[in-house]
Scaffold this motif. Structure first.
Motif, PDB file in Angstrom:
ATOM      1  N   GLU B  46       9.328   7.408  -5.421  1.00  0.00           N
ATOM      2  CA  GLU B  46       8.950   8.821  -5.524  1.00  0.00           C
ATOM      3  C   GLU B  46      10.026   9.715  -4.930  1.00  0.00           C
ATOM      4  N   THR B  47      10.197  10.885  -5.518  1.00  0.00           N
ATOM      5  CA  THR B  47      11.005  11.928  -4.896  1.00  0.00           C
ATOM      6  C   THR B  47      10.476  13.269  -5.397  1.00  0.00           C
ATOM      7  N   ASN B  48      10.155  14.158  -4.457  1.00  0.00           N
ATOM      8  CA  ASN B  48       9.463  15.395  -4.808  1.00  0.00           C
ATOM      9  C   ASN B  48       8.284  15.047  -5.700  1.00  0.00           C
ATOM     10  N   GLU B  95      12.446   3.813   1.235  1.00  0.00           N
ATOM     11  CA  GLU B  95      11.587   3.280   2.290  1.00  0.00           C
ATOM     12  C   GLU B  95      10.220   3.027   1.673  1.00  0.00           C
ATOM     13  N   ILE B  96       9.614   1.925   2.109  1.00  0.00           N
ATOM     14  CA  ILE B  96       8.302   1.546   1.593  1.00  0.00           C
ATOM     15  C   ILE B  96       7.248   2.465   2.197  1.00  0.00           C
ATOM     16  N   ILE B  97       6.375   3.020   1.371  1.00  0.00           N
ATOM     17  CA  ILE B  97       5.238   3.787   1.890  1.00  0.00           C
ATOM     18  C   ILE B  97       4.079   2.834   2.183  1.00  0.00           C
ATOM     19  N   ALA B  98       3.698   2.053   1.175  1.00  0.00           N
ATOM     20  CA  ALA B  98       2.572   1.118   1.350  1.00  0.00           C
ATOM     21  C   ALA B  98       2.498   0.195   0.147  1.00  0.00           C
ATOM     22  N   PRO B  99       1.912  -0.992   0.344  1.00  0.00           N
ATOM     23  CA  PRO B  99       1.614  -1.825  -0.825  1.00  0.00           C
ATOM     24  C   PRO B  99       0.588  -1.095  -1.681  1.00  0.00           C
ATOM     25  N   TYR B 112       2.485  -9.877  -9.678  1.00  0.00           N
ATOM     26  CA  TYR B 112       3.292  -8.695  -9.360  1.00  0.00           C
ATOM     27  C   TYR B 112       2.728  -8.028  -8.114  1.00  0.00           C
ATOM     28  N   VAL B 113       3.599  -7.736  -7.161  1.00  0.00           N
ATOM     29  CA  VAL B 113       3.214  -6.939  -5.993  1.00  0.00           C
ATOM     30  C   VAL B 113       4.034  -5.653  -6.047  1.00  0.00           C
ATOM     31  N   MET B 114       3.338  -4.531  -6.235  1.00  0.00           N
ATOM     32  CA  MET B 114       4.011  -3.240  -6.413  1.00  0.00           C
ATOM     33  C   MET B 114       3.732  -2.329  -5.220  1.00  0.00           C
ATOM     34  N   PHE B 115       4.766  -1.633  -4.785  1.00  0.00           N
ATOM     35  CA  PHE B 115       4.682  -0.710  -3.652  1.00  0.00           C
ATOM     36  C   PHE B 115       4.834   0.733  -4.122  1.00  0.00           C
ATOM     37  N   ARG B 116       4.302   1.654  -3.313  1.00  0.00           N
ATOM     38  CA  ARG B 116       4.770   3.032  -3.395  1.00  0.00           C
ATOM     39  C   ARG B 116       5.945   3.148  -2.443  1.00  0.00           C
ATOM     40  N   ALA B 117       6.947   3.920  -2.841  1.00  0.00           N
ATOM     41  CA  ALA B 117       8.163   4.021  -2.035  1.00  0.00           C
ATOM     42  C   ALA B 117       8.739   5.421  -2.159  1.00  0.00           C
ATOM     43  N   ARG B 118       9.545   5.796  -1.171  1.00  0.00           N
ATOM     44  CA  ARG B 118      10.146   7.120  -1.125  1.00  0.00           C
ATOM     45  C   ARG B 118      11.657   6.948  -1.186  1.00  0.00           C
TER      46      ARG B 118
END
Lengths: 185, 185
Positions: B46-48, B95-99, B112-118
């Motif tokens: 993610e960005t903005n 940077e990882i936000i969370a799984p 598949y293990v997907m994260f939210r990330a910044r």
């Protein structure tokens, strides 16, 4: 790995073009042999206010207590794997409540996926890898006889969340405790 | 698998004592060759108010868009794997936000293990497996050109959660759509 599982000739370690780490390569048939982490799946089986633990009948940590868990097999989902392991090790049928925790044990290239689960009936029976299965209240958990750090970490998190009634998904890393036990976890 | 990777002799399929499914067995040195599911790790960078997608430069699904993701390697955590893949495929540091989600693709023995990330900065660059990397707003996501069902499922869940501001951990199963594409996903 010494020989190519495809053609039977010897393999060598080398970094394939475009790759960034060494793999076992077969110069004869061209096969690249990738090795990847394994997934262990298990659960915290709940019934009323107790949970089910299994006493290990096999090494490592024979005689210590653990949650039902084992390697995920090809063709099954993580939930199916946790259900199978619980039936095999504890003779217990469960329904999955929710995924609860993922633990990395990167120094042995494993990841644990643990679920909360509900026993479907009162039937339990030690499987061939267990010497006993027993229901435990929080106050009776044999903390000094838990087989693996990852299982202790799962249980500590669970009993920390339990009073809140909320069980968000957790992720954590299990590190080797000392040089002496670095091969166990 | 035709030959024992340990001793080079031929292997046969058979069910070991105490096991319940066939494995490749070596009668010469006694090695049991287990095969287990592979873990794919990736993220939604993610960005903005935008997310980063990569256009695949390699088969399968060359030319289609995907999230950065790839096989977890021995010795790394799932978060480290997602960070490495994002750097490799999109030149982006995160940077990882969370799984965020676990998807079973049991018919090809993958999870598949997907994260939210910044994104840590604005730097992006197509890696060797990507022909382009681009920021997308929700309204511009090329839904008809997403490479894999599991990536579409991740994105649909993400944009469903986004207006709520809550991103609980999700688990799902990806099933083969038709006989024709059962080998792809």
């Amino acid at each position: 790995m010494n020989y190519c599982s495809n053609c039977g000739n010897t393999v060598k370690l080398g970094t394939p073009p475009g790759d960034d780490r060494p793999r076992h390569l077969c110069a004869t048939c061209g096969t690249i042999h990738y090795e990847n982490p394994k997934v262990v799946v298990g659960c915290i089986p709940e019934t009323n206010d107790k949970i089910l633990l299994c006493r290990r009948a096999i090494e490592p940590r024979s005689g210590k207590w653990t949650l039902p868990a084992g390697y995920l097999e090809n063709g099954e989902t993580v939930a199916q794997g946790a259900q199978r392991e619980t039936l095999e090790e504890a003779g217990a049928r469960i329904e999955i409540i929710a995924p609860y925790a993922l633990f990395n044990i990167s120094y042995v290239s494993q990841i644990y996926v643990m679920f909360r689960a509900r026993l479907l009936d009162g039937n339990i029976k030690a499987g061939s890898e267990s010497s006993a299965v027993r229901f435990y209240s929080e106050k009776d958990i044999p903390w000094d006889k838990i087989a693996f750090t990852v299982i202790e970490a799962t249980l500590r998190q669970y009993f920390k969340d339990k009073p809140t009634g909320l069980f968000p998904f957790h992720m954590g890393d299990i590190l080797p405790k000392t040089r002496e036990n670095a091969g166990e976890y």
